[in-house]
Scaffold this active site. Structure first.
Site, PDB file in Angstrom:
ATOM      1  N   GLY A  68       0.800  -1.092  -0.206  1.00 23.76           N
ATOM      2  CA  GLY A  68      -0.119   0.026   0.004  1.00 23.76           C
ATOM      3  C   GLY A  68       0.964   1.294   0.155  1.00 23.76           C
ATOM      4  N   LYS A  69       0.154   2.435  -0.215  1.00 20.76           N
ATOM      5  CA  LYS A  69       1.291   3.585  -0.161  1.00 20.76           C
ATOM      6  C   LYS A  69       0.402   4.584   0.748  1.00 20.76           C
ATOM      7  CE  LYS A  69       2.859   6.671  -3.793  1.00 20.76           C
ATOM      8  NZ  LYS A  69       3.975   7.350  -2.767  1.00 20.76           N
ATOM      9  N   GLY A  70       1.218   5.135   1.643  1.00 21.09           N
ATOM     10  CA  GLY A  70       1.136   6.285   2.532  1.00 21.09           C
ATOM     11  C   GLY A  70       1.551   7.683   2.147  1.00 21.09           C
ATOM     12  N   SER A  71       1.215   8.660   3.049  1.00 14.75           N
ATOM     13  CA  SER A  71       1.850   9.680   2.692  1.00 14.75           C
ATOM     14  C   SER A  71       3.320   9.950   2.386  1.00 14.75           C
ATOM     15  CB  SER A  71       1.217  10.739   3.579  1.00 14.75           C
ATOM     16  OG  SER A  71       1.369  10.417   4.725  1.00 14.75           O
ATOM     17  N   HIS A  72       3.956   8.902   3.230  1.00 20.34           N
ATOM     18  CA  HIS A  72       5.343   9.069   3.257  1.00 20.34           C
ATOM     19  C   HIS A  72       6.110   8.010   2.469  1.00 20.34           C
ATOM     20  CE1 HIS A  72       6.102  12.141   6.536  1.00 20.34           C
ATOM     21  NE2 HIS A  72       4.568  11.856   6.502  1.00 20.34           N
ATOM     22  N   LYS A  90       8.566  -0.036   5.462  1.00 21.04           N
ATOM     23  CA  LYS A  90       7.985   1.282   5.121  1.00 21.04           C
ATOM     24  C   LYS A  90       8.969   2.402   5.526  1.00 21.04           C
ATOM     25  CE  LYS A  90       4.743   2.855   8.037  1.00 21.04           C
ATOM     26  NZ  LYS A  90       3.699   2.868   8.992  1.00 21.04           N
ATOM     27  N   ASP A 188      -2.789  10.159  15.488  1.00 20.04           N
ATOM     28  CA  ASP A 188      -3.295   9.751  14.310  1.00 20.04           C
ATOM     29  C   ASP A 188      -4.077   8.379  14.396  1.00 20.04           C
ATOM     30  OD1 ASP A 188      -3.478  10.685  11.497  1.00 20.04           O
ATOM     31  OD2 ASP A 188      -1.428   9.722  11.040  1.00 20.04           O
TER      32      ASP A 188
HETATM   33  N1  LIG Z   1       2.604  -3.455   8.986  1.00 19.97           N
HETATM   34  C1  LIG Z   1       1.902  -3.454   7.673  1.00 19.97           C
HETATM   35  N2  LIG Z   1       1.493  -4.781   7.264  1.00 19.97           N
HETATM   36  C2  LIG Z   1       0.933  -4.885   5.982  1.00 19.97           C
HETATM   37  N3  LIG Z   1       0.361  -3.706   5.255  1.00 19.97           N
HETATM   38  C3  LIG Z   1       0.679  -2.568   5.858  1.00 19.97           C
HETATM   39  C4  LIG Z   1       1.433  -2.471   6.989  1.00 19.97           C
HETATM   40  N4  LIG Z   1       1.682  -1.137   7.425  1.00 19.97           N
HETATM   41  C5  LIG Z   1       0.926  -0.447   6.181  1.00 19.97           C
HETATM   42  N5  LIG Z   1       0.448  -1.302   5.253  1.00 19.97           N
HETATM   43  C6  LIG Z   1      -0.225  -1.123   4.057  1.00 19.97           C
HETATM   44  O1  LIG Z   1       0.279   0.106   3.569  1.00 19.97           O
HETATM   45  C7  LIG Z   1      -0.754   1.109   3.306  1.00 19.97           C
HETATM   46  C8  LIG Z   1       0.171   2.337   3.664  1.00 19.97           C
HETATM   47  O2  LIG Z   1       0.537   2.447   5.021  1.00 19.97           O
HETATM   48  P1  LIG Z   1       1.028   3.916   5.709  1.00 19.97           P
HETATM   49  O3  LIG Z   1       1.183   3.456   7.135  1.00 19.97           O
HETATM   50  O4  LIG Z   1       2.292   4.063   5.070  1.00 19.97           O
HETATM   51  O5  LIG Z   1      -0.041   4.823   5.343  1.00 19.97           O
HETATM   52  P2  LIG Z   1      -1.487   5.451   5.764  1.00 19.97           P
HETATM   53  O6  LIG Z   1      -1.476   5.100   7.294  1.00 19.97           O
HETATM   54  O7  LIG Z   1      -2.378   4.344   4.985  1.00 19.97           O
HETATM   55  O8  LIG Z   1      -1.456   6.899   5.465  1.00 19.97           O
HETATM   56  P3  LIG Z   1      -0.701   8.013   6.033  1.00 19.97           P
HETATM   57  O9  LIG Z   1       0.860   7.684   5.977  1.00 19.97           O
HETATM   58  O10 LIG Z   1      -1.119   9.118   5.163  1.00 19.97           O
HETATM   59  O11 LIG Z   1      -0.995   8.195   7.508  1.00 19.97           O
HETATM   60  C9  LIG Z   1      -1.831   0.917   4.591  1.00 19.97           C
HETATM   61  O12 LIG Z   1      -2.988   1.094   4.260  1.00 19.97           O
HETATM   62  C10 LIG Z   1      -1.747  -0.701   4.519  1.00 19.97           C
HETATM   63  O13 LIG Z   1      -2.664  -1.024   3.229  1.00 19.97           O
END
Ligand SMILES: Nc1ncnc2c1ncn2[C@@H]1O[C@H](COP(=O)(O)OP(=O)(O)OP(=O)(O)O)[C@@H](O)[C@H]1O
Length: 510
Positions: A68-72, A90, A188
């Site tokens: 997945g992709k988050g803001s970072h 990540k 958050d």
């Molecule tokens: N520990 C993990 N195990 C499995 N998938 C993960 C894990 N951490 C993150 N992901 C996947 O990656 C996506 C992005 O996660 P991330 O924490 O970077 O961003 P977010 O929480 O969705 O958004 P933001 O960074 O904007 O708060 C998540 O929605 C999830 O689907």
């Protein structure tokens, strides 16, 4: 310095404190500080990986391993230790204003110090090169709660049992953060930061904005407000406004999202904010209207009522009037117990007792009444026409109080009832000596209090600890069960196993 205002009409956006402090140095310098966490003794428990190691473990950060992709940045699945360890990799960030940051006080250090089964715990990190700073955390194979709740019609939405369990698991995790020393405020809490592990347990992750320290600490006092719009406490406008109650607000939004299946902010609705939409409905006791229409309301009306009231209390505008996470956890435990209790206990509860009806949250005064009522139980007995209702504090009306029924001066705290309770016949709570005097029917003392049942016509199947016990009094067989606060779904888990029964019910088998 500008401060973030939470506007319900705004689209969801992540607000990073770096956008607020223009005087701060460039990112590179901040990252250097974050990297120094690896040298900090507190972070020593975390494993350090090389970039090459993580690159190999993620198949060169391949699309196959993309999670997945988050803001970072993007998150990848990694296979480490010859396949023995599956992790998620990540990018990490530091959320502190450099002027007050202590080297090492960042996500790595917080995660190293606070470990809990309800958190997405840290495994290690890679701090090899400037643009390649990575966190290695536990892998959560079942995605995020956000995806579960908001995935389209292709996926079956979670039912009430799962939703309530998820809410309780997150609440316990937040409570653990608030209880750590010094406390951690997550800042958050949102459904996309709640991930579901292999055992379908909800875990709270993403500590990029978390703050560790007491509210009066310089770091906490000088870190600008941050969070995700839609979940952000509207009272958190300046650093000094931060308290654990900001997390309670965000948790309340999450709870509304869990109940309704609606996003925290959804511009397709009017009003777009889940709180602006749900709270007026809760005020009017229209609990069914806030339930996710894909699954409908829970069969036990008290469950949705208690959940909705709890959420409304968490999102109250005055931080001081919100409950602490300890009470939220307790309330959710009671709700879960009630939601998962077998139908027979639901029916029994409907006859002899109920978690109190809530009152509308028209204004602060009414909301306070609701917040009081959540800790009280209404004891009901009698047919509709003859029913008497009395409100009794659960704290006062715990098993000890019942057990103390004969203690001097305590009688006024005991609920006495003598009314028809449907097919269970007449029921009365009385003192032990009275019980011995009157003991003619199928009755059993329970400590110092007792219940007498007369005119019982019920032959239904009841599940209880003592079900099936042979009572030869009167020449016939009977079934008997003990009823406790927890069986009625109005006690707390803490006394489980030790609590005294409120009363026993003996049902003649014919
Ligand atoms: N520990 C993990 N195990 C499995 N998938 C993960 C894990 N951490 C993150 N992901 C996947 O990656 C996506 C992005 O996660 P991330 O924490 O970077 O961003 P977010 O929480 O969705 O958004 P933001 O960074 O904007 O708060 C998540 O929605 C999830 O689907």
């Amino acid at each position: 310095m500008g401060y973030l205002r939470c506007n319900a009409e705004s689209a969801i956006a992540v607000c990073d404190p770096y956008n607020w402090d223009r005087s701060q140095p460039r990112r590179g310098r901040v990252k250097k500080r974050a990297v120094s966490a690896s040298n900090n003794a507190a972070a020593a428990a975390a494993r350090e990986f090389s970039y090459a190691e993580l690159s190999a473990a993620t198949g060169g950060f391949s699309a196959d391993n993309f999670l997945g992709k988050g803001s970072h940045g993007a998150v990848f699945r990694a296979v480490l230790d010859d396949g023995k360890l599956i992790a998620a990799v990540k990018p990490f960030r530091s959320n502190f204003a450099p002027a007050v940051a202590t080297p090492g006080e960042n996500e790595i250090e917080i995660l190293s110090r606070v470990r809990h089964p309800g958190l997405v715990n840290l495994i290690g990190f890679c701090a090899a090169a400037e643009e390649r700073k990575l966190l290695v955390v536990e892998y959560m194979p079942n995605g995020s709660l956000h995806d579960l709740l908001h995935s389209g019609p292709t996926r079956r939405p979670p039912g009430w049992t799962k939703r309530i369990r998820f809410a309780l698991q997150v609440a316990k995790a937040v409570h653990a953060l608030h209880c750590s020393d010094p406390p951690v405020i997550h800042r958050d809490i949102k459904s996309s930061n709640v991930l579901i592990d292999g055992k379908w347990k909800a875990r709270l992750g993403d500590f990029g904005l978390a703050l560790r320290g007491h509210v009066e600490d310089v770091r906490v006092r000088c870190t600008p407000p941050a969070g995700t719009l839609g979940y952000l406490d509207p009272g958190y406008l300046a650093p000094g406004d931060l308290s654990s109650k900001s997390d309670v607000f965000s948790f309340g939004i999450l709870l509304l999202e869990i109940i309704s299946g609606r996003n925290a902010i959804d511009v397709n609705f009017s009003p777009p904010s889940v709180v602006d939409w749900a709270v007026p409905l809760i005020n009017r006791c229209e609990f069914g209207s806030i339930c996710d229409e894909r699954i409908g309301a829970p069969s036990d009306g008290a469950v949705i009522r208690s959940l909705a009231v709890l959420a409304a209390r968490c999102v109250r505008s005055t931080a001081g009037k919100r409950p602490g996470m300890a009470s939220v956890v307790e309330a959710l435990k009671g709700i879960r117990k009630r939601a998962e209790s077998p139908a027979i206990w639901r029916q029994l509860r409907q006859r002899v007792g109920r978690v109190d009806e809530m009152e509308p949250l028209e204004d602060d005064r009414d909301a306070a009444a609701v917040s009081n009522s959540i800790g009280r139980a209404t004891v009901r007995a009698g047919s509709r026409k003859t029913r008497k209702v009395s409100s009794v504090s659960i704290a006062e009306h715990g098993s000890d109080v019942i057990g103390d029924a004969t203690a001097e001066g305590e009688e006024e705290r005991v609920v006495y009832r003598s009314r028809s309770i449907g097919s269970f016949g007449e029921m009365k709570l009385m003192k032990a000596d009275e019980y011995y005097r009157l003991n003619k029917a199928a009755v059993r003392t329970t400590g110092k209090g007792a219940v007498r049942l007369r005119k019982s016509r019920s032959t239904g199947v009841l599940n209880g600890r003592r079900l099936g016990r042979n009572n030869s009094r009167g020449g016939g067989r009977s079934t008997e069960m003990e009823v406790s606060m927890s069986k009625l779904g109005i006690g707390s888990d803490e006394n489980k196993g030790q609590e005294k029964p409120l009363f026993s019910i003996v049902l003649p088998s014919s």
